[in-house]
Design a protein around this motif. Structure first.
Motif, PDB file in Angstrom:
ATOM      1  N   TYR A  30     -55.290 -21.743 -20.533  1.00 23.34           N
ATOM      2  CA  TYR A  30     -54.009 -21.589 -19.821  1.00 23.34           C
ATOM      3  C   TYR A  30     -54.093 -20.448 -18.800  1.00 23.34           C
ATOM      4  CZ  TYR A  30     -49.318 -19.783 -18.992  1.00 23.34           C
ATOM      5  OH  TYR A  30     -48.191 -19.283 -18.393  1.00 23.34           O
ATOM      6  N   VAL A  31     -54.646 -19.321 -19.204  1.00 24.77           N
ATOM      7  CA  VAL A  31     -54.694 -18.151 -18.305  1.00 24.77           C
ATOM      8  C   VAL A  31     -55.816 -18.297 -17.275  1.00 24.77           C
ATOM      9  CG1 VAL A  31     -55.098 -15.662 -18.189  1.00 24.77           C
ATOM     10  CG2 VAL A  31     -53.627 -16.602 -19.971  1.00 24.77           C
ATOM     11  N   ALA A  82     -48.106  -8.271 -12.683  1.00 20.60           N
ATOM     12  CA  ALA A  82     -47.659  -9.512 -12.041  1.00 20.60           C
ATOM     13  C   ALA A  82     -46.872 -10.365 -13.030  1.00 20.60           C
ATOM     14  CB  ALA A  82     -48.872 -10.288 -11.538  1.00 20.60           C
ATOM     15  N   SER A 112     -41.538 -12.884 -15.493  1.00 19.32           N
ATOM     16  CA  SER A 112     -41.497 -14.259 -14.987  1.00 19.32           C
ATOM     17  C   SER A 112     -40.206 -14.952 -15.380  1.00 19.32           C
ATOM     18  CB  SER A 112     -42.677 -15.034 -15.572  1.00 19.32           C
ATOM     19  OG  SER A 112     -42.519 -16.412 -15.350  1.00 19.32           O
ATOM     20  N   ALA A 114     -40.313 -17.902 -16.133  1.00 16.51           N
ATOM     21  CA  ALA A 114     -40.806 -18.745 -17.218  1.00 16.51           C
ATOM     22  C   ALA A 114     -41.205 -17.917 -18.434  1.00 16.51           C
ATOM     23  CB  ALA A 114     -41.985 -19.574 -16.738  1.00 16.51           C
ATOM     24  N   GLN A 134     -38.962 -11.984 -11.438  1.00 16.94           N
ATOM     25  CA  GLN A 134     -39.552 -13.037 -10.599  1.00 16.94           C
ATOM     26  C   GLN A 134     -38.755 -14.315 -10.744  1.00 16.94           C
ATOM     27  OE1 GLN A 134     -41.678 -15.813 -12.178  1.00 16.94           O
ATOM     28  NE2 GLN A 134     -41.362 -16.843 -10.204  1.00 16.94           N
ATOM     29  N   LYS A 244     -43.116 -13.838  -2.714  1.00 15.55           N
ATOM     30  CA  LYS A 244     -44.462 -13.876  -3.308  1.00 15.55           C
ATOM     31  C   LYS A 244     -45.163 -15.184  -2.931  1.00 15.55           C
ATOM     32  CE  LYS A 244     -46.762 -13.447  -7.822  1.00 15.55           C
ATOM     33  NZ  LYS A 244     -47.183 -14.797  -8.210  1.00 15.55           N
ATOM     34  N   SER A 266     -50.644 -13.414  -1.741  1.00 14.68           N
ATOM     35  CA  SER A 266     -51.083 -13.969  -3.020  1.00 14.68           C
ATOM     36  C   SER A 266     -51.306 -15.456  -2.870  1.00 14.68           C
ATOM     37  CB  SER A 266     -49.973 -13.732  -4.067  1.00 14.68           C
ATOM     38  OG  SER A 266     -50.173 -14.518  -5.232  1.00 14.68           O
ATOM     39  N   HIS A 268     -51.470 -17.070  -5.884  1.00 16.80           N
ATOM     40  CA  HIS A 268     -51.153 -17.409  -7.271  1.00 16.80           C
ATOM     41  C   HIS A 268     -52.434 -17.434  -8.115  1.00 16.80           C
ATOM     42  CE1 HIS A 268     -47.340 -19.013  -9.207  1.00 16.80           C
ATOM     43  NE2 HIS A 268     -48.180 -19.126 -10.216  1.00 16.80           N
ATOM     44  N   GLY A 269     -53.375 -16.577  -7.757  1.00 21.39           N
ATOM     45  CA  GLY A 269     -54.628 -16.534  -8.513  1.00 21.39           C
ATOM     46  C   GLY A 269     -55.422 -17.823  -8.397  1.00 21.39           C
ATOM     47  N   ASP A 299     -51.883  -9.577  -4.655  1.00 26.71           N
ATOM     48  CA  ASP A 299     -52.549  -9.959  -5.902  1.00 26.71           C
ATOM     49  C   ASP A 299     -53.482 -11.123  -5.638  1.00 26.71           C
ATOM     50  OD1 ASP A 299     -51.406 -12.557  -6.403  1.00 26.71           O
ATOM     51  OD2 ASP A 299     -49.742 -11.669  -7.503  1.00 26.71           O
ATOM     52  N   SER A 300     -54.167 -11.522  -6.673  1.00 26.22           N
ATOM     53  CA  SER A 300     -55.132 -12.629  -6.694  1.00 26.22           C
ATOM     54  C   SER A 300     -56.550 -12.097  -6.602  1.00 26.22           C
ATOM     55  CB  SER A 300     -54.854 -13.674  -5.603  1.00 26.22           C
ATOM     56  OG  SER A 300     -53.573 -14.262  -5.824  1.00 26.22           O
ATOM     57  N   GLY A 301     -57.071 -11.731  -7.743  1.00 26.89           N
ATOM     58  CA  GLY A 301     -58.465 -11.309  -7.835  1.00 26.89           C
ATOM     59  C   GLY A 301     -58.670  -9.872  -8.268  1.00 26.89           C
ATOM     60  N   GLY A 322     -52.770  -9.437 -12.690  1.00 27.46           N
ATOM     61  CA  GLY A 322     -52.393 -10.658 -13.402  1.00 27.46           C
ATOM     62  C   GLY A 322     -53.222 -10.914 -14.642  1.00 27.46           C
ATOM     63  N   ARG A 323     -54.196 -11.796 -14.526  1.00 27.54           N
ATOM     64  CA  ARG A 323     -54.935 -12.280 -15.697  1.00 27.54           C
ATOM     65  C   ARG A 323     -55.454 -11.178 -16.633  1.00 27.54           C
ATOM     66  NH1 ARG A 323     -56.677 -16.347 -11.704  1.00 27.54           N
ATOM     67  NH2 ARG A 323     -56.232 -18.442 -12.454  1.00 27.54           N
TER      68      ARG A 323
HETATM   69  C1  FNR Z   1     -49.341 -16.737 -13.200  1.00 25.36           C
HETATM   70  N1  FNR Z   1     -48.664 -16.417 -12.040  1.00 25.36           N
HETATM   71  C2  FNR Z   1     -47.297 -16.533 -11.992  1.00 25.36           C
HETATM   72  N2  FNR Z   1     -46.624 -16.173 -10.868  1.00 25.36           N
HETATM   73  C3  FNR Z   1     -45.284 -16.251 -10.816  1.00 25.36           C
HETATM   74  O1  FNR Z   1     -44.702 -15.928  -9.791  1.00 25.36           O
HETATM   75  N3  FNR Z   1     -44.585 -16.693 -11.912  1.00 25.36           N
HETATM   76  C4  FNR Z   1     -45.183 -17.067 -13.060  1.00 25.36           C
HETATM   77  O2  FNR Z   1     -44.539 -17.442 -14.027  1.00 25.36           O
HETATM   78  C5  FNR Z   1     -46.596 -17.021 -13.106  1.00 25.36           C
HETATM   79  N4  FNR Z   1     -47.261 -17.416 -14.223  1.00 25.36           N
HETATM   80  C6  FNR Z   1     -48.616 -17.262 -14.302  1.00 25.36           C
HETATM   81  C7  FNR Z   1     -49.274 -17.602 -15.462  1.00 25.36           C
HETATM   82  C8  FNR Z   1     -50.635 -17.386 -15.574  1.00 25.36           C
HETATM   83  C9  FNR Z   1     -51.332 -17.715 -16.853  1.00 25.36           C
HETATM   84  C10 FNR Z   1     -51.363 -16.830 -14.494  1.00 25.36           C
HETATM   85  C11 FNR Z   1     -52.834 -16.545 -14.593  1.00 25.36           C
HETATM   86  C12 FNR Z   1     -50.712 -16.525 -13.325  1.00 25.36           C
HETATM   87  C13 FNR Z   1     -49.398 -15.828 -10.890  1.00 25.36           C
HETATM   88  C14 FNR Z   1     -49.502 -14.319 -11.030  1.00 25.36           C
HETATM   89  O3  FNR Z   1     -48.262 -13.700 -10.825  1.00 25.36           O
HETATM   90  C15 FNR Z   1     -50.488 -13.747 -10.003  1.00 25.36           C
HETATM   91  O4  FNR Z   1     -50.150 -14.185  -8.718  1.00 25.36           O
HETATM   92  C16 FNR Z   1     -51.923 -14.152 -10.328  1.00 25.36           C
HETATM   93  O5  FNR Z   1     -52.176 -13.992 -11.704  1.00 25.36           O
HETATM   94  C17 FNR Z   1     -52.905 -13.339  -9.529  1.00 25.36           C
HETATM   95  O6  FNR Z   1     -54.202 -13.785  -9.721  1.00 25.36           O
HETATM   96  P1  FNR Z   1     -55.242 -13.044 -10.721  1.00 25.36           P
HETATM   97  O7  FNR Z   1     -55.504 -11.692 -10.151  1.00 25.36           O
HETATM   98  O8  FNR Z   1     -54.601 -12.987 -12.038  1.00 25.36           O
HETATM   99  O9  FNR Z   1     -56.448 -13.926 -10.700  1.00 25.36           O
END
Ligand code: FNR
Length: 370
Positions: A30-31, A82, A112, A114, A134, A244, A266, A268-269, A299-301, A322-323
């Motif tokens: 999931y992550v 994040a 989040s 969610a 968010q 975002k 971003s 979103h990873g 973000d993202s990375g 994030g992750r």
């Molecule tokens: C997210 N991200 C995310 N973003 C957001 O705006 N609302 C959300 O609910 C979520 N949920 C979510 C779940 C999971 C499991 C991940 C990995 C990511 C995106 C998050 O905010 C962020 O943009 C990324 O995680 C950045 O990438 P890295 O650095 O984690 O790779």
């Protein structure tokens, strides 16, 4: 033996592997999962790795100061956590544990939409810790209004509106494992406690959970929105609003024209548009377009202290993590998130010092090669 022996590795890039061993492929999938064949996720890393720091010597770095002001708040460092949805998949203590860890370090927590925990409970867990909300911008205006009202009442000061998720992308790892958390109904506590959301259901959640989940899926985002729709959010939120998922400088300009306060560069990873630009590739142009008018986050990375350094040198005011913190949570609950935050900031502080800088604000492109 406990005590001096760290429970988690100092190298945060090892967390995913460790999590896979200890938590199994479901939660880690999931992550770790991303869109398509993962090319954008790889591009995120490649874009950061492509830059190299050029250290400077003999510049008296005996005292450093990481403090950073964002949206009128004095923060200990240019870092926030994040928004990551459905953290109960990683650990039963979920969002409250991650949020407490953030609050303990003075680092803002972006909750989040969610969230697997209602936002009121997360707020309570954080005390007076800085918290930002968010928004997944629901199709139903009443639900959006209700979320904003609840967030305001719960002390969330800034609103992060995620624009890159009007639809969920093609995410093979979720699809192959039939592990779509939303469809499993576990990701929705924040919605399932919302009066406006509940009012839209024909039957109570416990009587017809499947209908409730489908209702959620149908309204959680809206692919029909356009820039003028932001006026609704501006009217209903009197604090800072941050968009975002911005990657194009023209979109950043539109954000400024719409009266927004910031953007998060971003992708979103790598979980949305596979094949898209690595987020760090997009950062300099966005910062050049709006850096004097808007707060620019990234973000993202981000995995290491030198990644933080590079993002700031490329024009970000601060970064979101994030992750790595989701893995920290999965591996060791609140303590795991604390470990991740402290390790990242310690490494950033050392990178700053060893490269001849004393403050995040001192960083610009001249700190990098090329
Ligand atoms: C997210 N991200 C995310 N973003 C957001 O705006 N609302 C959300 O609910 C979520 N949920 C979510 C779940 C999971 C499991 C991940 C990995 C990511 C995106 C998050 O905010 C962020 O943009 C990324 O995680 C950045 O990438 P890295 O650095 O984690 O790779």
């Amino acid at each position: 033996m406990t005590g001096a022996v760290p429970r988690l590795p100092a190298d945060l890039t090892r967390l995913e592997q460790l999590a896979e061993q200890r938590l199994g492929p479901g939660p880690v999938g999931y992550v770790a999962g991303s869109a398509g064949n993962g090319s954008t996720e790889r591009a995120n890393r490649a874009a950061l790795d492509a830059h190299r720091i050029v250290p400077r010597m003999l510049r008296d770095v005996s005292s450093r100061d990481l403090r950073t002001e964002l949206f009128g708040r004095n923060l200990p460092a240019p870092l926030a956590l994040a928004p990551v949805g459905v953290l109960s998949i990683m650990h039963p203590d979920a969002e409250p544990a991650a949020a407490r860890a953030a609050a303990g370090e003075g680092v803002p927590f972006v909750l989040s939409s969610a969230s697997s925990t209602p936002m009121e409970q997360v707020a309570e867990a954080m005390g007076d810790g800085e918290r930002w909300f968010q928004l997944y911008w629901a199709k139903d205006r009443e639900v959006t209004r209700s979320f904003l009202t609840r967030a305001k009442a719960s002390g969330f000061t800034a609103l992060f509106v995620t624009l890159d998720t009007p639809l969920l992308a093609w995410r093979p790892r979720d699809l192959d494992q039939a592990y779509l958390p939303f469809l499993h109904g576990v990701g929705t506590a924040n919605y399932f406690t919302d009066p406006a959301f509940l009012a839209g259901l024909a039957k109570p959640v416990h009587e017809d959970p499947n209908a409730a989940v489908l209702h959620f899926v149908g309204m959680f985002a809206d692919p029909g929105k356009t820039w003028p729709d932001l006026a609704f959010l501006r009217e209903n939120w009197d604090g800072p609003i941050v968009l975002k998922g911005i990657l194009h400088p023209d979109d950043a300009r539109l954000a400024a024209e719409a009266g927004m306060d910031g953007v998060v560069v971003s992708n979103h990873g790598g979980r949305q548009v596979n094949g898209s630009i690595g987020a760090a590739e997009a950062l300099p142009a966005v910062a050049a377009a709006v850096g004097d008018r808007l707060t620019v986050l990234f973000d993202s990375g981000i995995r290491t202290g030198d990644d933080v350094f590079k993002a700031l040198a490329l024009g970000a005011d601060a970064v979101l993590l994030g992750r790595p913190y989701a893995y920290g949570l999965g591996l060791d609950g609140q303590a795991g998130v604390t470990h991740v935050i402290r390790s990242l900031l310690a490494e950033f502080d050392l990178t700053l010092a060893l490269s001849g800088h004393r403050t995040p604000g001192a960083l610009d492109a001249s700190a990098l090669a090329g």
